[in-house]
Design a protein around this motif. Structure first.
Motif, PDB file in Angstrom:
ATOM      1  N   MET A  43      16.275  63.844 -62.768  1.00 15.71           N
ATOM      2  CA  MET A  43      16.374  62.479 -62.262  1.00 15.71           C
ATOM      3  C   MET A  43      17.094  62.409 -60.924  1.00 15.71           C
ATOM      4  N   SER A  44      18.039  63.353 -60.702  1.00 17.46           N
ATOM      5  CA  SER A  44      18.815  63.287 -59.473  1.00 17.46           C
ATOM      6  C   SER A  44      17.941  63.504 -58.245  1.00 17.46           C
ATOM      7  N   SER A  45      16.775  64.143 -58.412  1.00 18.03           N
ATOM      8  CA  SER A  45      15.906  64.393 -57.269  1.00 18.03           C
ATOM      9  C   SER A  45      15.040  63.186 -56.919  1.00 18.03           C
ATOM     10  N   LEU A  46      15.015  62.175 -57.808  1.00 20.98           N
ATOM     11  CA  LEU A  46      14.200  60.997 -57.555  1.00 20.98           C
ATOM     12  C   LEU A  46      14.919  60.048 -56.612  1.00 20.98           C
ATOM     13  N   PRO A  47      14.187  59.403 -55.700  1.00 29.09           N
ATOM     14  CA  PRO A  47      14.796  58.371 -54.858  1.00 29.09           C
ATOM     15  C   PRO A  47      15.214  57.183 -55.718  1.00 29.09           C
ATOM     16  N   PRO A  48      16.117  56.335 -55.235  1.00 32.59           N
ATOM     17  CA  PRO A  48      16.543  55.156 -55.993  1.00 32.59           C
ATOM     18  C   PRO A  48      15.366  54.254 -56.358  1.00 32.59           C
ATOM     19  N   LEU A  49      15.456  53.600 -57.505  1.00 36.20           N
ATOM     20  CA  LEU A  49      14.376  52.755 -57.985  1.00 36.20           C
ATOM     21  C   LEU A  49      14.064  51.625 -57.012  1.00 36.20           C
ATOM     22  N   LEU A  50      15.092  51.061 -56.371  1.00 31.48           N
ATOM     23  CA  LEU A  50      14.858  49.977 -55.423  1.00 31.48           C
ATOM     24  C   LEU A  50      13.974  50.434 -54.268  1.00 31.48           C
ATOM     25  N   TRP A  51      14.137  51.674 -53.846  1.00 31.73           N
ATOM     26  CA  TRP A  51      13.298  52.199 -52.774  1.00 31.73           C
ATOM     27  C   TRP A  51      11.861  52.368 -53.258  1.00 31.73           C
ATOM     28  N   LEU A  52      11.711  52.859 -54.494  1.00 32.74           N
ATOM     29  CA  LEU A  52      10.366  53.044 -55.049  1.00 32.74           C
ATOM     30  C   LEU A  52       9.664  51.705 -55.232  1.00 32.74           C
ATOM     31  N   GLN A  53      10.407  50.682 -55.667  1.00 37.84           N
ATOM     32  CA  GLN A  53       9.819  49.350 -55.800  1.00 37.84           C
ATOM     33  C   GLN A  53       9.368  48.825 -54.440  1.00 37.84           C
ATOM     34  N   ALA A  54      10.177  49.053 -53.419  1.00 35.06           N
ATOM     35  CA  ALA A  54       9.825  48.604 -52.078  1.00 35.06           C
ATOM     36  C   ALA A  54       8.555  49.290 -51.595  1.00 35.06           C
ATOM     37  N   PHE A  55       8.434  50.584 -51.872  1.00 36.73           N
ATOM     38  CA  PHE A  55       7.228  51.308 -51.468  1.00 36.73           C
ATOM     39  C   PHE A  55       6.005  50.797 -52.226  1.00 36.73           C
ATOM     40  N   GLU A  56       6.141  50.630 -53.543  1.00 36.20           N
ATOM     41  CA  GLU A  56       4.996  50.197 -54.355  1.00 36.20           C
ATOM     42  C   GLU A  56       4.495  48.832 -53.900  1.00 36.20           C
ATOM     43  N   ALA A  57       5.402  47.884 -53.722  1.00 31.86           N
ATOM     44  CA  ALA A  57       5.006  46.538 -53.317  1.00 31.86           C
ATOM     45  C   ALA A  57       4.429  46.532 -51.901  1.00 31.86           C
TER      46      ALA A  57
END
Length: 292
Positions: free
Chosen positions: A1-15
């Protein structure tokens, strides 16, 4: 999990990738356009690659962004499905149905009215989509799509063979006796369909007529049919969408068949809820009534 970017960043990319707009993504996530832009920039720095090409008034995905997006969409869809399966949600009685505006207006509306009378406790949430990229597994229990039916990950039922024909107001139709009479009239084009005016005109023996007269192009058939009904030109529309229109007439009997059709689809991966299956079965049953 530590290698994953923060969820807020992933949400921003998806949207942002789904809407191709930092502004629309911010509106959806309840933050400013600047906040979305900053999160995307931090995400790109973290990954070491650009995800978007910034144009003066729009965005497009880089090859890296295009390659990564399906995994992100699938990941969010799986999280949503798992959460709902384990915990349920407060809107469990709501069924989300995604369709193009013209299908909502001309085909779906009378069927939903009858469904609501029979099942008033079940809420249906309609979501509009126009382009093929607007459709997808996230957020919708059932979709009405248009195409060849070769989508992966969905169960599909074809609404039947499809053909297109010219329609217009009665006043405009009074001046049309044969296809050649279309010369000088405004032809209304709906973008995004494999079969359009050039195909019909060629079949009618007046190929190229569309290149010698006025034209208007819209991104949906709702607008072309609205313009046609007001005497603004002649629209080429699907026979299925014309059959219940009292404000339009077909000046010519000739129609051109299309390999693309309307489909009722739902995700094949997850088990449908009882409420979703109820609406699905209702719409499927109505298809048999259409051909009687």
């Amino acid at each position: 999990m530590s290698s994953l970017p923060p969820l807020l960043w992933l949400q921003a990319f998806e949207a942002s990738a789904r809407t191709l707009s930092f502004t629309a993504a911010g509106r959806e996530l309840g933050v400013t356009q600047a906040a979305i832009s900053q999160r995307i920039r931090l995400l790109e720095d973290r990954l070491g690659q650009k995800l978007f090409v910034r144009h003066p008034r729009s965005l497009s995905l880089t090859p890296a962004g295009q390659a990564w997006l399906p995994s992100i969409l699938d990941g969010f869809a799986r999280i949503g499905e798992g959460t709902q399966e384990v915990f349920g949600n407060a809107t469990e009685r709501t069924v989300t149905l995604r369709a193009t505006p013209v299908m909502q207006q001309n085909w779906l509306a009378p069927r939903l009215m009858a469904f609501h009378r029979a099942h008033p406790a079940l809420a249906v949430r309609l979501v509009s989509a126009i382009w093929a990229d607007d459709f997808g597994p996230e957020g919708a229990d059932i979709e009405l799509r248009y195409g060849l039916g070769n989508w992966s990950g969905v169960e599909g039922i074809c609404l039947g063979d499809e053909s297109l024909l010219p329609v217009c107001s009665p006043s405009v139709a009074s001046a049309l006796r044969e296809p050649a009479d279309l010369a000088g009239h405004t032809l209304l084009h709906a973008a995004g369909f494999a079969v359009g005016w050039p195909t019909w005109l060629e079949l009618a023996g007046v190929a190229g007529l569309d290149e010698r007269g006025p034209a208007l192009t819209c991104d949906n058939q709702v607008m072309t049919l609205a313009l046609a009904s007001q005497g603004g030109g002649i629209a080429l529309t699907h026979r299925r969408l014309f059959e219940n229109r009292a404000d339009l007439v077909a000046p010519f009997a000739l129609s051109v068949p299309s390999a693309e059709r309307f489909w009722l689809v739902r995700p094949a991966r997850r088990q449908s809820r009882e409420e979703s299956s109820l609406l699905w079965d209702w719409l499927i049953e109505g298809l048999s009534d259409d051909v009687r």
